[in-house]
Design an enzyme around this catalytic site. Structure first.
Site, PDB file in Angstrom:
ATOM      1  N   GLN A  23      12.259  -1.240   1.140  1.00 61.87           N
ATOM      2  CA  GLN A  23      11.259  -1.976   1.918  1.00 61.87           C
ATOM      3  C   GLN A  23      11.831  -3.209   2.590  1.00 61.87           C
ATOM      4  O   GLN A  23      11.119  -3.947   3.242  1.00 61.87           O
ATOM      5  CB  GLN A  23      10.098  -2.409   1.009  1.00 61.87           C
ATOM      6  CG  GLN A  23       9.282  -1.252   0.489  1.00 61.87           C
ATOM      7  CD  GLN A  23       8.611  -0.497   1.602  1.00 61.87           C
ATOM      8  OE1 GLN A  23       8.138  -1.077   2.559  1.00 61.87           O
ATOM      9  NE2 GLN A  23       8.595   0.815   1.500  1.00 61.87           N
ATOM     10  N   TRP A  75       8.313  -3.286   4.672  1.00 62.24           N
ATOM     11  CA  TRP A  75       7.185  -4.165   4.380  1.00 62.24           C
ATOM     12  C   TRP A  75       7.617  -5.615   4.215  1.00 62.24           C
ATOM     13  O   TRP A  75       6.934  -6.539   4.671  1.00 62.24           O
ATOM     14  CB  TRP A  75       6.491  -3.655   3.117  1.00 62.24           C
ATOM     15  CG  TRP A  75       5.122  -4.187   2.913  1.00 62.24           C
ATOM     16  CD1 TRP A  75       4.088  -4.173   3.808  1.00 62.24           C
ATOM     17  CD2 TRP A  75       4.619  -4.808   1.722  1.00 62.24           C
ATOM     18  NE1 TRP A  75       2.980  -4.747   3.249  1.00 62.24           N
ATOM     19  CE2 TRP A  75       3.267  -5.142   1.981  1.00 62.24           C
ATOM     20  CE3 TRP A  75       5.174  -5.106   0.488  1.00 62.24           C
ATOM     21  CZ2 TRP A  75       2.471  -5.759   1.014  1.00 62.24           C
ATOM     22  CZ3 TRP A  75       4.372  -5.708  -0.476  1.00 62.24           C
ATOM     23  CH2 TRP A  75       3.047  -6.033  -0.212  1.00 62.24           C
ATOM     24  N   PRO A 117       0.816  -1.215   0.000  1.00 62.17           N
ATOM     25  CA  PRO A 117       0.000   0.000   0.000  1.00 62.17           C
ATOM     26  C   PRO A 117       0.846   1.261   0.000  1.00 62.17           C
ATOM     27  O   PRO A 117       1.701   1.424   0.864  1.00 62.17           O
ATOM     28  CB  PRO A 117      -0.781  -0.113   1.308  1.00 62.17           C
ATOM     29  CG  PRO A 117       0.093  -0.930   2.201  1.00 62.17           C
ATOM     30  CD  PRO A 117       0.810  -1.890   1.308  1.00 62.17           C
ATOM     31  N   TRP A 166       3.712   0.051  10.476  1.00 62.10           N
ATOM     32  CA  TRP A 166       4.289  -1.069   9.720  1.00 62.10           C
ATOM     33  C   TRP A 166       3.587  -2.383  10.051  1.00 62.10           C
ATOM     34  O   TRP A 166       3.576  -3.310   9.248  1.00 62.10           O
ATOM     35  CB  TRP A 166       5.782  -1.201  10.004  1.00 62.10           C
ATOM     36  CG  TRP A 166       6.597  -0.180   9.280  1.00 62.10           C
ATOM     37  CD1 TRP A 166       7.288   0.854   9.827  1.00 62.10           C
ATOM     38  CD2 TRP A 166       6.787  -0.104   7.869  1.00 62.10           C
ATOM     39  NE1 TRP A 166       7.889   1.574   8.837  1.00 62.10           N
ATOM     40  CE2 TRP A 166       7.606   1.014   7.628  1.00 62.10           C
ATOM     41  CE3 TRP A 166       6.344  -0.859   6.788  1.00 62.10           C
ATOM     42  CZ2 TRP A 166       7.993   1.381   6.347  1.00 62.10           C
ATOM     43  CZ3 TRP A 166       6.724  -0.482   5.516  1.00 62.10           C
ATOM     44  CH2 TRP A 166       7.543   0.631   5.305  1.00 62.10           C
ATOM     45  N   ASP A 213      -2.109   2.879   2.586  1.00 63.66           N
ATOM     46  CA  ASP A 213      -1.514   2.941   3.911  1.00 63.66           C
ATOM     47  C   ASP A 213      -1.862   4.303   4.476  1.00 63.66           C
ATOM     48  O   ASP A 213      -1.462   5.326   3.923  1.00 63.66           O
ATOM     49  CB  ASP A 213       0.001   2.777   3.771  1.00 63.66           C
ATOM     50  CG  ASP A 213       0.690   2.606   5.100  1.00 63.66           C
ATOM     51  OD1 ASP A 213      -0.016   2.355   6.095  1.00 63.66           O
ATOM     52  OD2 ASP A 213       1.914   2.725   5.144  1.00 63.66           O
ATOM     53  N   LYS A 224      20.187  11.638  -6.935  1.00 65.64           N
ATOM     54  CA  LYS A 224      18.911  11.266  -6.347  1.00 65.64           C
ATOM     55  C   LYS A 224      17.904  12.384  -6.641  1.00 65.64           C
ATOM     56  O   LYS A 224      18.242  13.555  -6.606  1.00 65.64           O
ATOM     57  CB  LYS A 224      19.115  11.143  -4.837  1.00 65.64           C
ATOM     58  CG  LYS A 224      18.023  10.373  -4.134  1.00 65.64           C
ATOM     59  CD  LYS A 224      18.415  10.130  -2.703  1.00 65.64           C
ATOM     60  CE  LYS A 224      17.252   9.539  -1.939  1.00 65.64           C
ATOM     61  NZ  LYS A 224      17.636   9.128  -0.599  1.00 65.64           N
ATOM     62  N   LYS A 265      13.139  17.190  -3.983  1.00 67.30           N
ATOM     63  CA  LYS A 265      12.507  18.495  -4.180  1.00 67.30           C
ATOM     64  C   LYS A 265      13.541  19.601  -4.101  1.00 67.30           C
ATOM     65  O   LYS A 265      13.486  20.586  -4.821  1.00 67.30           O
ATOM     66  CB  LYS A 265      11.438  18.713  -3.099  1.00 67.30           C
ATOM     67  CG  LYS A 265      10.142  18.006  -3.426  1.00 67.30           C
ATOM     68  CD  LYS A 265       9.093  18.311  -2.367  1.00 67.30           C
ATOM     69  CE  LYS A 265       7.908  17.364  -2.539  1.00 67.30           C
ATOM     70  NZ  LYS A 265       7.218  17.109  -1.284  1.00 67.30           N
TER      71      LYS A 265
END
Length: 1080
Positions: free
Chosen positions: A569, A573, A49, A533, A88, A623, A626
């Site tokens: 993850q 997850w 999610p 989590w 999520d 990378k 913003k």
RNA sequence: GGGCCAGUAGCUCAGUUGGUUAGAGCGUCCGCCUGAUAAGCGGGAGGUCUGUGGUUCAAAUCCACAUUGGCCCA
């Protein structure tokens, strides 16, 4: 039928894709695929999610494309792939976002605002970006069931989470403890590592060295004191032990008439050079268990861990020999310290409480003093008592609260834990059954993490999350229940409010009497919420409200065959899914024993295979952030390139797990090179299918030419490669194979060499075969690219005349097409073509000039099953020669070279290999032929004689004596370059033909238009045109033939001022010609 | 500080269990073809496979160390 595609698609991929998308939505294609596979075996996929409180970025397009492509592949393999979307929705990021919206900051503000309204705002904010996510996902073709998503804040979802947690409790794997957190005393809250990283500042701190005089030590250590260093004197009253490294060697020294223990390398900096004397050494391990005099004596404080020891020396490998003295003062304000206290059973007592203030008087420091303000007086007190060895200032970067700028302390905060270490072995074992792509992550990154597993700190002192379903007695904290359902809660509290929602604060208002015998206390819910989590890790079960509903469905949909997420993850997850599922299906034996009717879930992890993708960087390998302003807006990228090109480019751009760059140029190349070539190939087919009125028919073609059978075989071979690649979770392999098929084999070889057959009226059988073959090949390619380029695949498929969507078809499998022998026989032809062009280039004879003959020799090593002679016509046309002579054996005019076969000889020859190879290189022709004829020979190197057979020597042919030749070791080719007058005239005729065709094209004629043709030429050319005029006329569709007037008009002397439709051309050899082309 | 990954042509990347001449695309130079034409194709040039050491008859490939970059965790 067969409308053009290329121009329309390349000019505006977005427009075409949106049209396709509309059709899918109108037909509800996703539902249709599921409907068609209602009875089929499931391929289980879990959607990790996304957090719906941020905008989706281009990196999400990568992850979603991987998921989608694999699921589409398995759907095409006939499997039923349910794809439930998920969101999520809990957690700190949501809270922080809402705090910003509401203009408040910190826990006190939130509580003043009211937890109820705050959580309501969180709930609403979660879906701020939901629509954007859905739209982007749909636009990139990510097939997912958005109608029935799972949402982690949903009450049913929370109830499943409660149930799972209650199972941990039922197995005694849920316990209370303390977790050392970066803590703001003013805000009264722990901070996440992300928050901490935002608030580092340089400040001055005292740097002090203190002594711990050993008690009851003997030998060299008698009357010695350990030396420890700290920059946080305020933690010294809470000192609970000293820690050394077991394997470091410590020096016992004499200084100031006292004896000290520390690393020898640090003694100078503490005591000064030449002021001390080494008495001996001692291993860290030898110090353990000794006790020492406490630094401070005081009453009060808060015990956070009740142990049997205090003020003792322990050993641990976390101690470093870089900073300090190699001896670490242990206080509960450190994660390692706390861990050691628990392991060694050392009592942990806090002198500073969770507001960052002293809880009791210590020396001159009064209760209530802010922790940092105690540094000076405490140091002074130690100095007065002779326990301070040295003191200085140090300037270092220290974390501050990003909200209120208060210096943070690390604080052991009460927390709830899952005892995952209890079943670490089961997790490690189950991990070995998971197929990781790439495998290193499973063994390395994830495996290491499991090996070093620590208990899961489950609770969060926050507001917006699944509330921890633990109710605790206000009379005795040892009385607590972990509830596993709303029904259980209702039973305890005597019914739930209507429209009960389990979130705070309503759930906090539900109390019930303690059930412990003889206890009169009341049970209150503990204030914490659950780590979000845990929510996402519970998803295989909670998405279907298991076990309260859907028991059968979950039994079928567990575990997942496939999941895919980013590398980040691994400890997120991937871990939480694994930890929860291994517990539930393997550790919780009670659940299954007590509920025999509950359909059993397959024991093990929650997923069988996992595809891990790396980071997406910008064009320069930076990378995306913003701050740097290098974020790629997905909508803009799609507008420019189309979703398919982006999907293809991202998946082809390297192994999935590597970080790769987002590169506009690479995407433009995908469009041009791959999609451009594919659509142009289709357009070629479509143009002639329309012109010739060809239509697909069910009739099978019994006797197709070798070239047709070759491309069919190559197509099937590629289909097999693709299937293998998808099953290996290597999408880039599938795409590379497809790019080769489309660009090299279909377009640049098959179509290029078959073009004439599409308009060859004199060979209707061959024409029919060509059309049928290309139609079949392009249709198959549409299916093969469907998982990755779903839009273009469907557009192509439907333009090829197929009724329903390509996504409803099965992945192509035409094993009868496959003919490996035929495929390998093409290899020498391709080599010969390349060599032939190379020779022509070298001798400066253009391809349009026909030559009499080419000699081709294929190395016997090739051992071809099928004969390349089947493709002789192809080679003749490609090289524009009248005759191909296949050279058999190894005639004298072929130059040969012997090479050692390292594979067969390497083991036998060992050290002699190098010399042996050199010796083989000098073998003469005759010996070589003996070997190749089945004989043997002997070669002596040093003292050893080696018996060689034909297998041990590879023979290469290099060139042909007396001819312009070239060879690549496997194929040798010699070109007869004599140009007879006859050949020269044919060459000229071809030049004229070429000019006429160019003129046709420039006049905007259709390929099937008939023309009137007049050529004005001088004597040398006239003969060529008289000889070849009929052929030229046929080629250029001039039904009245080539008109070659004897008398040249007046303007023929000029190259300008020509009549309409007449062009002047200069041909090779200073020949000029004027040509009239007009529509007949 | 620990773990994992990567370093191959100017650029972006392939390279299967160690084996003979390390490949592709883009870019560049030269040329070609065209009944796919605002496309296409071919042929060159371009490489100490990050470095050092080791194992081996043989290393881009295996091992160790170093180095640079990335990610995750402390």
């Amino acid at each position: 039928m067969f409308e053009p595609l290329s121009r329309e698609y390349l000019a505006a991929p977005e427009a075409l894709e949106e049209k396709v998308l509309e059709n899918w939505q109108a037909d509800d294609l996703f539902a249709a695929t599921l409907q068609a596979r209602k009875e089929a075996d499931a391929f289980v996929f879990y959607e990790g999610p996304p957090t719906a409180n941020g905008r989706p970025g281009i990196h999400h397009v990568l992850a979603r494309t991987l998921k989608d492509s694999v699921c589409r592949y398995w759907t095409m393999q006939g499997r039923r792939v349910l794809r439930k979307a998920g969101w999520d929705t809990h957690g700190l990021p949501v809270e922080l976002e809402v705090e910003k919206q509401l203009g408040i900051s910190g826990k006190p503000d939130i509580e003043k605002h009211g937890i109820g309204p705050f959580n309501e705002a969180c709930r609403n904010s979660v879906f701020t970006y939901k629509k954007e996510w859905e739209e982007l996902s749909q636009r990139i073709g990510y097939q997912l069931d958005y109608e029935n998503p799972y949402v982690t804040f949903d009450k049913n979802y929370v109830e499943s989470v409660w149930f799972l947690l209650s199972r941990f409790a039922a197995n005694d794997l849920l316990y209370r403890g303390h977790k050392v957190l970066p803590w703001c005393g003013r805000c009264g809250t722990g901070l996440s590592s992300h928050e901490v990283s935002q608030g580092y500042k340089d400040i001055d701190d005292p740097s002090v060295w203190v002594s711990f005089p050993l008690q009851n030590a003997s030998g060299i250590l008698a009357d010695a004191a350990l030396v420890a260093w700290t920059t946080t004197p305020w933690t010294l009253p809470s000192n609970m032990g000293a820690c050394v490294h077991p394997n470091l060697e410590y020096a016992v020294i004499s200084a100031d008439n006292r004896h000290f223990v520390l690393l020898e390398s640090k003694a100078d900096s503490v005591f000064g050079e030449g002021t001390w004397e080494k008495l001996g050494t001692v291993q860290g391990a030898e110090l353990t268990g000794l006790s020492y005099e406490p630094l401070f004596a005081f009453d009060g404080g808060e015990v956070v861990h009740e142990g049997t020891k205090r003020h003792v020396v322990s050993a641990d490998t976390f101690v470093s020999d870089e900073d300090g003295t190699g001896i670490v003062h242990l206080a509960p304000y450190g994660a390692d310290d706390f861990r050691i206290a628990q392991a060694e059973d050392i009592t942990a007592l806090l002198a500073v409480g969770n507001e960052g203030r002293f809880l009791c008087d210590v020396a001159d420091v009064k209760a209530g003093t802010f922790f940092r303000d105690a540094n000076k007086p405490l140091a002074q007190d130690l100095k007065d008592r002779g326990r301070l060895i040295k003191r200085s200032q140090c300037n270092h970067s220290y974390p501050h609260c990003w909200r209120c700028d208060t210096p943070l302390l690390y604080f052991p905060s009460p927390a709830w834990f899952l005892k995952t270490t209890a079943y670490k072995d089961a997790m490690v074992e189950e991990n070995q059954r998971i197929r990781w792509a790439p495998s290193e992550i499973g063994e390395g990154r994830f495996g290491e993490w499991l090996e070093n597993n620590i208990d899961w700190a489950l609770s969060r002192d926050r507001y917006w999350g699944s509330p921890l379903p633990v109710w605790m007695c206000n009379a005795d904290e040892n009385h607590w229940d972990c509830l596993g359902s709303f029904e259980e809660l209702a039973d305890r509290v005597g019914g739930l409010p209507t429209d009960f929602d389990p979130h705070r604060p309503v759930v906090d208002t539900l109390h019930y009497p303690c059930t412990a015998s003889d206890c009169t206390g009341t049970m209150h819910r503990v204030p914490q919420v659950i780590d979000c989590w845990f929510d996402s890790g519970a998803m295989p079960l909670a998405q279907y409200h298991w076990p309260f509903e859907n028991q059968e469905l979950v039994a079928e949909q567990f575990p997942a065959d496939f999941i895919a997420e980013g590398l980040d993850q691994t400890r997120g997850w991937f871990y939480t899914l694994h930890a929860i599922s291994v517990f539930l299906t393997r550790v919780d034996k009670k659940l299954w024993a007590e509920n025999p009717d509950l359909p059993r879930l397959t024991p093990g992890s929650a997923y069988k295979s996992v595809l891990v993708n790396g980071l997406l960087l910008d064009t320069d390998g930076q990378k995306m952030s913003k701050r740097l302003g290098n974020i790629v807006n997905p909508a803009e990228a799609i507008g420019q390139h189309g979703a398919d090109a982006i999907r293809w480019g991202l998946l082809a751009g390297g192994a999935a797990h590597l970080s790769r760059r987002y590169d506009d140029r690479a995407l433009a190349e995908v469009r041009r090179r791959v999609f451009g070539t594919l659509t142009a190939s289709y357009d070629f087919f479509a143009l002639y299918a329309r012109t010739e009125g060809w239509e697909p028919s069910a009739d099978t073609i019994s006797d197709r030419p070798p070239l047709d059978r070759w491309i069919l075989s190559r197509t099937q071979a590629t289909a097999e490669e693709c299937a293998q690649a998808w099953e290996d979770l290597e999408p880039s392999h599938a795409l590379r194979a497809l790019e080769g098929l489309i660009v090299d084999e279909i377009s640049n070889w098959y179509i290029r060499r078959s073009r004439r057959r599409f308009w060859a009226a004199d060979d209707p059988v061959g024409q029919q075969s060509a059309f049928t073959t290309l139609h079949e090949v392009l249709s198959t390619v549409a299916q093969l690219i469907a998982p990755v380029a779903p839009f273009l695949a469907d557009a192509l498929w439907q333009r090829l005349g197929h009724a329903e969507s390509v996504h409803l078809t099965r992945f192509p499998e035409h094993s009868v097409w496959r003919d490996p022998a035929l495929e390998s026989a093409m290899d020498p032809i391709l080599r010969a073509s390349s060599l032939g062009r190379s020779v022509r280039e070298r001798v400066q004879i253009r391809v349009r000039q026909p030559l009499a003959k080419v000699l081709v020799h294929i190395n016997a090593e090739a051992k071809l099953v099928a004969s390349p002679r089947d493709y002789e016509a192809t080679l003749r046309e490609e090289l524009n020669v009248k005759e191909v002579e296949w050279v058999e054996g190894t005639p004298d005019f072929l130059q040969v070279r012997a090479k050692a076969n390292f594979k067969t000889l390497g083991r036998r020859a060992g050290k002699d290999m190098k010399e042996l190879a050199a010796a083989i290189g000098t073998l003469d022709r005759e010996t070589l032929f003996t070997l190749k004829g089945g004989g043997t020979t002997e070669v002596t190197v040093g003292d050893t004689t080696y018996a060689l057979t034909g297998e041990d020597v590879l023979m290469e042919t290099l060139s042909v004596e007396g001819l312009e030749a070239a060879g690549d070791g496997k194929v040798t080719l010699g070109l007869v370059t004599d140009i007879t007058p006859e050949l020269e005239r044919e060459g000229l005729a071809r030049e004229v033909l070429n000019r006429i065709q160019t003129q046709r094209k420039e006049s905007g004629l259709e390929v099937s238009d008939r023309i009137r043709l007049k050529v004005f030429a001088d004597a040398p050319l006239r003969q060529a045109l008289q000889e070849h005029g009929k052929w030229i006329a046929d080629e250029v569709l001039a039904p009245d033939g080539l008109d070659l007037p004897d008398a040249l008009p007046a303007w023929a002397a000029s190259t300008t001022d020509l009549p309409e439709n007449v062009h002047h051309w200069d041909l090779p050899g200073d020949v000029g010609v004027k040509i009239l082309v007009e529509k007949a």
